[in-house]
Write a protein that holds these residues in place. Structure first.
Motif, PDB file in Angstrom:
ATOM      1  N   LYS A 288      12.329   5.911   2.889  1.00 18.08           N
ATOM      2  CA  LYS A 288      11.051   5.601   3.544  1.00 18.08           C
ATOM      3  C   LYS A 288      10.811   6.406   4.824  1.00 18.08           C
ATOM      4  CE  LYS A 288       7.288   3.007   3.677  1.00 18.08           C
ATOM      5  NZ  LYS A 288       6.575   3.722   4.696  1.00 18.08           N
TER       6      LYS A 288
ATOM      7  N   GLY B 183      -3.688   4.476   3.182  1.00 13.59           N
ATOM      8  CA  GLY B 183      -2.725   4.494   4.282  1.00 13.59           C
ATOM      9  C   GLY B 183      -3.104   3.495   5.363  1.00 13.59           C
ATOM     10  N   GLY B 184      -2.073   2.957   6.022  1.00 12.17           N
ATOM     11  CA  GLY B 184      -2.330   2.017   7.109  1.00 12.17           C
ATOM     12  C   GLY B 184      -2.649   0.614   6.611  1.00 12.17           C
TER      13      GLY B 184
ATOM     14  N   LYS C  14       2.225  -7.536   8.503  1.00 14.28           N
ATOM     15  CA  LYS C  14       3.048  -7.432   9.712  1.00 14.28           C
ATOM     16  C   LYS C  14       2.441  -8.047  10.952  1.00 14.28           C
ATOM     17  CE  LYS C  14       1.925  -2.631   9.216  1.00 14.28           C
ATOM     18  NZ  LYS C  14       2.273  -1.280   9.384  1.00 14.28           N
TER      19      LYS C  14
ATOM     20  N   HIS D 187      -1.042   0.028  14.013  1.00 21.34           N
ATOM     21  CA  HIS D 187      -0.372  -0.482  12.817  1.00 21.34           C
ATOM     22  C   HIS D 187      -0.152  -1.988  12.859  1.00 21.34           C
ATOM     23  CE1 HIS D 187      -0.147   3.403  10.992  1.00 21.34           C
ATOM     24  NE2 HIS D 187      -0.086   3.823  12.233  1.00 21.34           N
TER      25      HIS D 187
ATOM     26  N   GLU E 179       6.426   7.021  -0.182  1.00 29.79           N
ATOM     27  CA  GLU E 179       6.287   5.558  -0.197  1.00 29.79           C
ATOM     28  C   GLU E 179       6.615   4.992  -1.570  1.00 29.79           C
ATOM     29  OE1 GLU E 179       2.704   4.846   3.064  1.00 29.79           O
ATOM     30  OE2 GLU E 179       2.191   5.222   0.984  1.00 29.79           O
TER      31      GLU E 179
ATOM     32  N   ASP F  43       7.697  -2.811   8.967  1.00 30.98           N
ATOM     33  CA  ASP F  43       7.120  -3.336   7.731  1.00 30.98           C
ATOM     34  C   ASP F  43       7.873  -4.586   7.323  1.00 30.98           C
ATOM     35  OD1 ASP F  43       5.090  -1.391   6.933  1.00 30.98           O
ATOM     36  OD2 ASP F  43       6.757   0.015   6.739  1.00 30.98           O
TER      37      ASP F  43
ATOM     38  N   TRP G 285       6.911   7.576   8.388  1.00 35.15           N
ATOM     39  CA  TRP G 285       6.669   7.570   6.944  1.00 35.15           C
ATOM     40  C   TRP G 285       6.339   9.005   6.495  1.00 35.15           C
ATOM     41  CZ3 TRP G 285       4.385   4.461  10.563  1.00 35.15           C
ATOM     42  CH2 TRP G 285       3.118   4.810  11.006  1.00 35.15           C
TER      43      TRP G 285
ATOM     44  N   ASN H  44       6.837  -0.030  14.632  1.00 37.10           N
ATOM     45  CA  ASN H  44       6.005  -0.557  13.569  1.00 37.10           C
ATOM     46  C   ASN H  44       6.954  -1.012  12.468  1.00 37.10           C
ATOM     47  OD1 ASN H  44       4.153  -0.972  11.493  1.00 37.10           O
ATOM     48  ND2 ASN H  44       4.025   1.229  11.003  1.00 37.10           N
TER      49      ASN H  44
ATOM     50  N   TRP I 201       0.833  -1.217   0.000  1.00 35.37           N
ATOM     51  CA  TRP I 201       0.000   0.000   0.000  1.00 35.37           C
ATOM     52  C   TRP I 201       0.867   1.266   0.000  1.00 35.37           C
ATOM     53  CZ3 TRP I 201       0.030  -3.271   4.357  1.00 35.37           C
ATOM     54  CH2 TRP I 201       0.454  -2.732   5.556  1.00 35.37           C
ATOM     55  N   TRP I 202       2.008   1.168  -0.645  1.00 39.42           N
ATOM     56  CA  TRP I 202       2.923   2.306  -0.673  1.00 39.42           C
ATOM     57  C   TRP I 202       2.688   3.149  -1.925  1.00 39.42           C
ATOM     58  CZ3 TRP I 202       7.418  -1.358   1.015  1.00 39.42           C
ATOM     59  CH2 TRP I 202       7.386  -1.458   2.406  1.00 39.42           C
TER      60      TRP I 202
HETATM   61  C1  BGC Z   1       3.037   1.332   7.277  1.00 40.76           C
HETATM   62  C2  BGC Z   1       3.926   2.323   6.581  1.00 40.76           C
HETATM   63  C3  BGC Z   1       3.069   3.200   5.693  1.00 40.76           C
HETATM   64  C4  BGC Z   1       1.950   3.829   6.497  1.00 40.76           C
HETATM   65  C5  BGC Z   1       1.032   4.736   5.717  1.00 40.76           C
HETATM   66  C6  BGC Z   1       1.907   2.024   7.982  1.00 40.76           C
HETATM   67  O1  BGC Z   1       1.038   1.074   8.568  1.00 40.76           O
HETATM   68  O2  BGC Z   1       3.776   0.595   8.213  1.00 40.76           O
HETATM   69  O3  BGC Z   1       4.911   1.692   5.833  1.00 40.76           O
HETATM   70  O4  BGC Z   1       3.873   4.166   5.077  1.00 40.76           O
HETATM   71  O5  BGC Z   1       1.148   2.803   7.060  1.00 40.76           O
HETATM   72  O6  BGC Z   1       0.527   4.132   4.604  1.00 40.76           O
END
Ligand code: BGC
Length: 415
Positions: free
Chosen positions: A334, A65-66, A90, A374, A39, A298, A267, A296, A33-34
């Protein structure tokens, strides 16, 4: 069985002699989801490195996001019997999918490269199922950060706050001057991100009791009522357009001087950097009030795919993710720090160095805690209950006492 190194060496020779066949470094479909500016730049470094090894990268980005939208897409793909080879996943989620028999292990790569000796044991155990690596970590993000526009703060002659009382005083001043104190995106995971930083400010022990042990007294007690009181205060500091806003647009508000603060994981730093902003000058990073560190990490988990080409792709990707060179390049973009403990931080900025320093101190002081928002701490079902209550509170005039009670009841139901 051939080792990954010999496979890669063979692939390199083949690539040299012939036009690279698509299976030289294997094929991976990568679900992630980057999609924000920072990202996308970071995941671009992984794609590029994988393709340099002769691999074929199939990009499957799911915006949001998230990662909530990505996880919904993942479930649909697995149900359809067609999972992507590598998935940004994760915490307990890795164990949940492994338990269902959905993951391939990459233990031969991990053994050959001795991952156990370069990862913090607490992180390694998250990546393993029944003692075998089924995922590879790319980074450690810190969640409990404030991102600050120093020019905006200077307009009201304020310093970066170190307690919530100070934060509220600065925010009141900004508000009186017609400046939005807090850039925020009203989405459940963002509300929960802010919430958990306030929980941490009440001490790591309280954080653990409430968000990890799910202790009923901690969830419904006086301290949790205080946490909601502070969240209510913050609700008064956001602009009228907050609802549904993406997190990176909130970061842009701080960048452009439309707001003074954002409370968000690092991020957000990736966004500042992608826009050419310099830490310590154009923007500041400071931990949210309290002593501790919400982590958190990844990682990519490897789903059960078949066929030599795709399995090879998983192994090449696993090896690449854990290479010191990649961990440096990726994390510079990142906003996080490397998951490997042996990567030099020479090229990293002051925010990353502060993250590393506070991480080390928090491990020593037993104040290093996994993020609930997260997905590092509790199963998705329980996290969902937290998000619902916190978001309902943020978007209504529910009292703090009612919110604490609702939280305890919801978490009990989910267990
Ligand atoms: C992720 C990050 C990401 C962020 C926003 C987080 O849960 O660990 O890598 O950039 O969400 O999308």
């Amino acid at each position: 069985m051939l080792s990954v190194r010999s496979l890669m060496a063979a692939a390199a020779v083949t690539a040299f002699m012939l036009p690279a066949p698509s299976f030289a470094g294997g094929t991976v479909e990568v679900l992630h989801w980057w999609t924000s500016g920072g990202e996308a730049k970071a995941v671009g470094t992984l794609k590029e490195a994988f393709e340099k090894k002769g691999g074929t990268w199939i990009d499957s980005p799911i915006a949001g996001g998230g990662g909530d939208a990505a996880m919904t897409a993942l479930r649909a793909r697995v149900m359809a019997g067609n999972p992507p080879a590598a998935v940004q996943l994760k915490g307990p989620g890795i164990q949940e999918w492994a338990d269902q028999g959905s993951l391939n292990d990459v233990e031969d790569v991990a053994k050959a490269e001795n991952w156990d000796s370069v990862l913090p044991p607490s992180l390694a155990s998250i990546m393993k199922y029944k003692d075998k690596y089924v995922a590879a970590p790319v980074n450690i993000h810190r969640v409990d950060w404030m991102w600050v526009n120093p020019t905006v703060l200077a307009k009201v002659g304020a310093e970066v706050p170190t307690t919530w009382e100070e934060f509220n005083a600065v925010a009141d001043k900004l508000k009186a001057a017609g400046i939005t104190p807090l850039a925020h995106g009203g989405q459940p995971w963002q509300d929960a991100t802010v919430f958990e930083t306030i929980v941490l400010s009440q001490g790591a022990d309280f954080y653990r009791k409430a968000l990890i042990d799910l202790d009923q007294d901690a969830l419904s007690g006086e301290t949790m009522v205080k946490v909601f009181d502070q969240l209510r205060k913050l609700r008064g500091y956001v602009d009228p357009g907050f609802s549904g806003r993406d997190w990176n647009l909130a970061t842009a508000m701080v960048m452009n001087g439309e707001a003074a603060f954002q409370i968000m994981g690092d991020w957000a730093k990736g966004e500042f950097l992608a826009a050419g902003k310099v830490p310590g000058k154009d923007f500041l990073c400071a931990p949210t009030p309290g002593n501790g560190y919400i982590f958190n990490a990844d990682s990519f988990a490897f789903f059960k795919v078949s066929g030599q080409d795709r399995i090879e792709g998983q192994k090449v990707l696993a090896s690449l993710i854990m290479s010191p060179e990649f961990q440096e390049t990726f994390n510079l973009a990142k906003g996080s720090i490397p998951a490997r403990t042996d990567v030099s931080l020479d090229k990293f900025d002051s925010c990353a160095l502060k993250s590393h320093e506070d991480l080390t101190a928090s491990v020593k002081n037993d104040a290093f805690v996994p993020s609930m928002a997260h997905e590092m701490a509790v199963p998705r079902t329980v996290r969902g209950e937290f998000l619902d209550v916190v978001t309902n509170f943020f978007n209504s005039d529910m009292s703090s006492a009612d919110a604490a009670k609702a939280l305890a009841d919801a978490v009990k139901r989910a267990q």
